[in-house]
Design an enzyme around this catalytic site. Structure first.
Site, PDB file in Angstrom:
ATOM      1  N   ASP A  23      17.397  79.341  18.389  1.00  0.00           N
ATOM      2  CA  ASP A  23      18.439  78.367  18.049  1.00  0.00           C
ATOM      3  C   ASP A  23      19.583  79.094  17.342  1.00  0.00           C
ATOM      4  OD1 ASP A  23      19.934  76.261  17.209  1.00  0.00           O
ATOM      5  OD2 ASP A  23      18.459  75.475  15.783  1.00  0.00           O
ATOM      6  N   ASN A  25      22.647  77.535  16.562  1.00  0.00           N
ATOM      7  CA  ASN A  25      23.545  76.682  15.765  1.00  0.00           C
ATOM      8  C   ASN A  25      22.809  75.774  14.785  1.00  0.00           C
ATOM      9  OD1 ASN A  25      22.456  74.790  17.432  1.00  0.00           O
ATOM     10  ND2 ASN A  25      24.391  73.954  18.182  1.00  0.00           N
ATOM     11  N   ASP A  27      20.449  73.396  15.095  1.00  0.00           N
ATOM     12  CA  ASP A  27      20.119  71.983  15.328  1.00  0.00           C
ATOM     13  C   ASP A  27      18.670  71.792  15.788  1.00  0.00           C
ATOM     14  OD1 ASP A  27      20.224  72.984  17.862  1.00  0.00           O
ATOM     15  OD2 ASP A  27      21.695  71.555  18.645  1.00  0.00           O
ATOM     16  N   ASP A 100      18.872  79.530  36.958  1.00  0.00           N
ATOM     17  CA  ASP A 100      17.862  78.731  37.644  1.00  0.00           C
ATOM     18  C   ASP A 100      18.603  77.576  38.320  1.00  0.00           C
ATOM     19  OD1 ASP A 100      15.508  77.441  38.367  1.00  0.00           O
ATOM     20  OD2 ASP A 100      14.509  77.931  36.479  1.00  0.00           O
ATOM     21  N   ASP A 205      14.972  76.963  42.446  1.00  0.00           N
ATOM     22  CA  ASP A 205      13.876  76.088  42.040  1.00  0.00           C
ATOM     23  C   ASP A 205      13.359  75.280  43.230  1.00  0.00           C
ATOM     24  OD1 ASP A 205      12.438  74.506  39.889  1.00  0.00           O
ATOM     25  OD2 ASP A 205      13.555  72.922  40.898  1.00  0.00           O
ATOM     26  N   GLU A 262      11.245  79.997  44.572  1.00  0.00           N
ATOM     27  CA  GLU A 262       9.959  79.432  44.169  1.00  0.00           C
ATOM     28  C   GLU A 262       9.353  78.760  45.399  1.00  0.00           C
ATOM     29  OE1 GLU A 262       7.981  76.328  40.974  1.00  0.00           O
ATOM     30  OE2 GLU A 262       9.849  75.825  41.975  1.00  0.00           O
ATOM     31  N   HIS A 339       7.106  79.037  32.915  1.00  0.00           N
ATOM     32  CA  HIS A 339       7.130  77.843  32.066  1.00  0.00           C
ATOM     33  C   HIS A 339       6.329  76.675  32.643  1.00  0.00           C
ATOM     34  CE1 HIS A 339      10.003  77.233  35.217  1.00  0.00           C
ATOM     35  NE2 HIS A 339       9.981  75.937  34.956  1.00  0.00           N
ATOM     36  N   ASP A 340       5.762  76.826  33.824  1.00  0.00           N
ATOM     37  CA  ASP A 340       4.957  75.758  34.420  1.00  0.00           C
ATOM     38  C   ASP A 340       3.460  76.015  34.258  1.00  0.00           C
ATOM     39  OD1 ASP A 340       7.145  74.313  35.340  1.00  0.00           O
ATOM     40  OD2 ASP A 340       7.236  75.412  37.227  1.00  0.00           O
TER      41      ASP A 340
HETATM   42  C1  GLC Z   1       9.909  73.774  39.567  1.00  0.00           C
HETATM   43  C2  GLC Z   1      10.116  74.053  38.084  1.00  0.00           C
HETATM   44  C3  GLC Z   1       9.460  72.961  37.300  1.00  0.00           C
HETATM   45  C4  GLC Z   1      10.118  71.648  37.662  1.00  0.00           C
HETATM   46  C5  GLC Z   1      10.079  71.412  39.160  1.00  0.00           C
HETATM   47  C6  GLC Z   1      11.034  70.318  39.547  1.00  0.00           C
HETATM   48  O1  GLC Z   1       8.582  73.822  39.936  1.00  0.00           O
HETATM   49  O2  GLC Z   1       9.628  75.319  37.775  1.00  0.00           O
HETATM   50  O3  GLC Z   1       9.522  73.193  35.925  1.00  0.00           O
HETATM   51  O4  GLC Z   1       9.473  70.599  37.017  1.00  0.00           O
HETATM   52  O5  GLC Z   1      10.484  72.550  39.895  1.00  0.00           O
HETATM   53  O6  GLC Z   1      12.353  70.747  39.425  1.00  0.00           O
END
Ligand code: GLC
Length: 568
Positions: A23, A25, A27, A100, A205, A262, A339-340
């Site tokens: 972060d 700033n 918040d 992304d 994505d 992806e 992150h998934d």
């Molecule tokens: C991809 C992203 C995921 C998102 C999904 C829908 O799998 O990595 O985080 O929820 O697409 O955009």
């Protein structure tokens, strides 16, 4: 292009979830200024390619994967100007930036969708997928029985009509219609707008889902209680994706824009090879996730923790089936998670052997074939959110939707919580732990995203920097080694083979270079195992224990022991 001659072949990638990284700033929400602050840290770590999860304007139903304006930065992350500064500062440090980009859907608050919804004669109406429902016994039913990834049906009724719109993910994320050439042009314009600004590439994505089965026929797979079934063949990795992406690639007019796709959803290596072929393909690196869940953890609600065990044989098989099919024609990425997914330490490593297992995972990954990508926090051994309450996990729309169905299926909240702590994707989105001050040095304000349980115990960047034997220092050293042009060349060009395919606990591989042979040996177990070794060691380049126990051509490998060897 020859094997190993694209710029990303010299890159070490790093995935940033902007909301949780730093972060700038005060918040409580991570932002672009925060990333700028940490560029020197990233440079020192040795990474030189940042994939930043979505930062476009968004109502944040799915944390930014629901875009409402592709031409502007989400104010919660900063201004358009901040992004230009980030690009400049990163480039000055020889760090490239990948955005992304979500091509499969927009937010339902995007002006295109708003126009589409309210005016069926507007050109934007055909930017989305609207279909009339079916009347069955006088009741209006969705056009098909297909299930989405998050909620049950892919179809959401347009209020007051007998029409439905299509969404692969949440209801607030309507899929766009790539079959419409004007829609495609809009996206080419967007991508080129950011390339003009200096962006080095895109992580595309959910790109597997751009093509749908236009016959809109029901799936013949058995449906669940809600009458729907997740049949990915209806909307994943269909042939049209290839031609759509070819047009996107052509729109860059030969610029070396990195396209990371992806392509989860049961893609086979042979299909992947077509998409990523160096000569004729469209994408440069494919993320397929076949090596992510090789421990029985996916959908493991109801299982006991003891039942989750890394299937080392499966891992070898999955790494190698993609390598064998693709390496001659394609560049490939190397990753444990993003992150998934849950944190890799909690997936294939161990909290008890945190230091050893995190280093083992680093060594195993970095010297395989391809461009490595670390997920932020991997370099300090971040673990899952083992003490977080249910609400921390249901901040994610996908997990929130699954909570109601688990409850309906009769699981107790405690069972659900255990499962989320083990497998939910919020684990991979926790706050980056910078130091052991309040809020892990992430912000002076209580962060919105969940904070791990252990930042006060030394699992933070500052403590790790001070300890010469830390996970972070191991990563830095290993990355440096991997970036050495000689080693990089060997990793990318020398034939790669698995050593001892049938060993159930050890993942070992060997690069057979002309005069140098490089070998990795990794024990994936929290106990000692034996490993037959019929070679001669010239040097030990990396290890996570003192010395080695080698007698009569047999290694005794200690819990999560790993070695990088140069052989004679
Ligand atoms: C991809 C992203 C995921 C998102 C999904 C829908 O799998 O990595 O985080 O929820 O697409 O955009």
């Amino acid at each position: 292009m020859e094997n190993g001659s694209n710029w990303w072949n010299e890159a070490i990638g790093y995935i940033i979830y902007p909301e949780s990284f730093k972060d700038g700033n005060g918040d409580g929400i991570g932002d672009l200024r925060g990333i700028i602050e940490k560029l020197d840290y990233l440079k020192e770590l040795g990474v030189n390619l940042l994939w930043i999860c979505p930062i476009f304007a968004s109502p944040m139903d799915d944390n930014g994967y629901d875009v409402s304006d592709y031409y502007h930065i989400n104010p919660r992350f900063g201004t358009d100007e901040d992004f230009i500064v980030l690009l400049k500062e990163a480039h000055q440090r020889n760090i490239r930036i990948v955005m992304d980009l979500v091509l499969n859907h927009t937010s339902d608050e995007h002006p295109w969708f708003q126009r589409a919804l309210h005016d069926e004669n507007a050109p934007e109406h055909d930017y989305y997928i609207f279909k009339k429902g079916r009347y069955v016994d006088g009741k209006l039913m969705p056009p098909t029985n297909w299930s989405s990834f998050f909620t049950s049906s892919v179809w959401e009724r347009v209020p007051g009509t007998d029409e439905f719109y299509f969404h692969t993910f949440s209801r607030k994320m309507p899929d766009v219609n790539w079959n419409n050439p004007s829609l495609r042009k809009e996206y080419f314009k967007i991508a080129n707008y950011w390339v003009e600004k200096g962006v080095d590439g895109f992580r595309l994505d959910a790109v597997a889902h751009l093509g749908k089965d236009l016959s809109w026929s029901d799936s013949t797979l058995p449906v669940g209680k809600d009458g729907t079934v997740l049949d990915t063949s209806k909307f994943s990795n269909r042939p049209e994706v290839f031609s759509y992406l070819k047009e996107l690639r052509a729109s860059f007019l030969g610029k070396p824009v990195l396209l990371i796709g992806e392509v989860g959803g049961e893609i086979q290596p042979e299909q992947g090879r077509l998409l990523a072929d160096r000569e004729k393909g469209t994408l440069n690196l494919l993320f397929n996730f076949d090596t992510v869940w090789n421990n029985g953890n996916f959908g493991s609600i109801g299982k006991k923790d003891e039942e989750i065990k890394t299937d080392v044989l499966l891992l070898k098989h999955n790494f190698m089936r993609w390598y064998e099919a693709c390496h001659e024609n394609c560049d490939m990425p190397l990753y444990w998670c993003n992150h998934d997914h849950p944190r890799v330490l909690s997936q294939y490593g161990s909290l008890k052997y945190r230091n050893e297992s995190a280093k083992m995972l680093a060594n195993t990954l970095l010297f395989f074939y391809g461009t490595p990508f670390l997920h932020y926090g991997e370099e300090i051994g971040l673990a899952n959110l083992l003490e977080a309450p249910l609400e921390s996990f249901t901040m994610d729309v996908g997990t929130k939707d699954s909570l109601s169905s688990f409850r309906r299926e009769g699981y107790s909240d405690q069972e659900i919580l255990n499962f989320f702590r083990r497998a939910a994707r919020m684990n991979g989105r926790s706050i980056m732990q910078w130091n052991h001050d309040e809020n892990a040095g992430f912000s002076k304000t209580l962060p919105r995203m969940p904070l791990g349980f252990d930042y006060k115990e030394g699992f933070d960047v500052q403590d790790e920097m001070e300890d010469p034997y830390s996970i972070l220092n191991f990563y830095q050293y290993a990355i440096n080694l991997r970036r050495d042009p000689f080693i990089n060349d060997l990793v990318l060009r020398a034939p790669l083979e698995i050593v001892d395919w049938n060993h159930p606990d050890v993942l070992s591989y060997l690069h057979r270079g002309n005069d140098t042979r490089l070998m990795v040996i990794s024990n994936f177990r929290p106990y000692e195992v034996y490993f037959t070794f019929d070679y001669q060691i010239a040097d030990i380049l990396l290890q996570n224990y003192d010395g080695v126990i080698l007698k009569d051509h047999v290694f005794t490998l200690r819990p999560f022991e790993t070695l990088l060897l140069r052989l004679r």
